[in-house]
Design an enzyme around this catalytic site. Sequence first.
Site, short mmCIF file in Angstrom:
data_model
loop_
_atom_site.label_atom_id
_atom_site.label_comp_id
_atom_site.label_asym_id
_atom_site.label_seq_id
_atom_site.Cartn_x
_atom_site.Cartn_y
_atom_site.Cartn_z
N HIS A 32 -65.62 -33.30 -45.92
CA HIS A 32 -64.95 -34.61 -45.84
C HIS A 32 -64.27 -34.69 -44.47
O HIS A 32 -63.08 -34.43 -44.33
CB HIS A 32 -63.94 -34.74 -46.97
N GLN B 272 -56.56 -33.93 -46.47
CA GLN B 272 -55.54 -34.97 -46.62
C GLN B 272 -54.44 -34.62 -47.62
O GLN B 272 -53.38 -35.24 -47.61
CB GLN B 272 -56.20 -36.30 -47.01
N ASN C 217 -69.00 -36.80 -46.44
CA ASN C 217 -68.21 -38.02 -46.64
C ASN C 217 -68.38 -38.95 -45.45
O ASN C 217 -68.09 -38.58 -44.30
CB ASN C 217 -66.72 -37.66 -46.76
N GLU C 218 -68.84 -40.13 -45.71
CA GLU C 218 -68.98 -41.18 -44.69
C GLU C 218 -69.59 -40.67 -43.38
O GLU C 218 -69.00 -40.83 -42.31
CB GLU C 218 -67.63 -41.86 -44.44
C1 FCB Z 1 -62.13 -43.45 -46.10
C2 FCB Z 1 -62.04 -41.95 -46.02
C3 FCB Z 1 -60.88 -41.37 -46.80
C4 FCB Z 1 -59.64 -42.21 -46.65
C5 FCB Z 1 -59.92 -43.67 -46.89
C6 FCB Z 1 -58.72 -44.58 -46.77
O1 FCB Z 1 -62.88 -43.96 -45.06
O2 FCB Z 1 -63.22 -41.37 -46.54
O3 FCB Z 1 -60.70 -40.05 -46.39
O4 FCB Z 1 -59.03 -42.00 -45.44
O5 FCB Z 1 -60.90 -44.12 -46.00
#
Ligand code: FCB
Length: 444
Positions: free
Chosen positions: A143, A49, A187-188
């Site tokens: 990520h 990002q 990440n998530e």
């Molecule tokens: C999360 C992501 C991050 C960013 C935020 C706004 O879900 O992990 O990369 O985009 O949202």
Amino acid sequence: MTKVDLSRRALLGICAAGVAAPALAASKTKGRRDFPGAFLWGSATAAHQVEGNNVASDMWLLEHVKPTLFAEPSGDACDSLHRWAQDLDLVKALGLNAYRFGIEWARIEPEPGQFSTAMLDHYGRMIDGCLQRGLAPIVTFSHFSVPRWFAGQGHFQSPDGADLFARFCDRAMRHLGDRIAYAVTLNEPNVSALLRFVALPPAFMGGVKAMLAAAAKASGRPAFASALFSEQDVTSAMVAAHIKAYQAIKALRPALPVGVGLAVEDDQLVGEDNSYRAAKRRAVYEPWFDVTRTHADFIGVQNYTRRRYDTRGLVPPPAGAPMASDGREIYPASLGNSVRYAHQGTGKPVLITESGIAASDDALRQAYIPQSLRGLKVVMDEGVPVLGYTHWSLLDNFEWISGYGPQFGLVSVDRKSFVRQAKPSARILGAIAQSGMLSWDNDL
Ligand code: FCB
């Protein structure tokens, strides 16, 4: 003695005083703190990002195929690949003591088994740069973006997906691991499960299918898959990848705290019927809470909003509720609530790996930060162990399919010159971090 809270006026005064202001606030606190002295105060970014030109990644391909769901390609992003030292200087100048950032697998292993020492050295310089500035490096190993070859062979769902990710983690750890403060494996990884429980525009899944088909065709890899855009539930593959990564990292440095950064919404009931919310919790959080109990030292919480559910499903935000520019309700208490829920589910300390709002009007963020932290303090006072808070995001950056539209940054970035400019909200977070207080006496 005048008690000053974080009113807009007071804060604008702080901003006018420049980046040294947070230190002034700190000198006036006389040892009374709302947050512990050892608390981690940071901001967060993700490699894809902010770095720019991440050409060997799956995302770069997805941004450029036709059709694509991406509003625009990432291009140069914030040019943080070259300007990372400036970013670290900003984090330090704001008075923070931690920086969460990602190492980009697609740069480190652009072809299967071909590891770039030069890129590992690059991330080594970033980690050293953090340490030299007194910032704890919180490092994310993946990520969302992955090498294009890894997506092409079926992503984490491929039979050797977890092993290949663990191999990457092992390599990165051998090069960088002795200097990392906290490691976040994924990440998530619950985002594909989560998206099934929020109201997506009906065309979205159709768009996903068409975009993935175009990427499969363009790469000549029919199995092409992605973390952000998944048609199936990929939870078991992601859990397996986390476990192997955790083991690989701990094998090299057993004392390094390792966790996973989960998307956790504050799920609230409207009425008595818990069935829909319970189904969401079973699918989205509970598999991760289970694995965290045995294979994590902390749980990373990433919270942006609350969701309300009745018997039939998602209930829209109340009429007149404040809304962020990405269409999510601005509800600062969601941070504390999701932290409490994640701790109850895991028994582990919480590290807030993301919290923030999409807002081009920084006044909204100026209010959101202290309000959400006030809720966090309530939860900490209840006894929930919280290691720290990293605000999403340091910079206005490339927000995946939304491109450069939503602004989450504490700092704006000129899209042509890449010049960074701290916003008032950044000084507010810095003042809280430096003083450890949500308000302070200004004439002590
Ligand atoms: C999360 C992501 C991050 C960013 C935020 C706004 O879900 O992990 O990369 O985009 O949202």
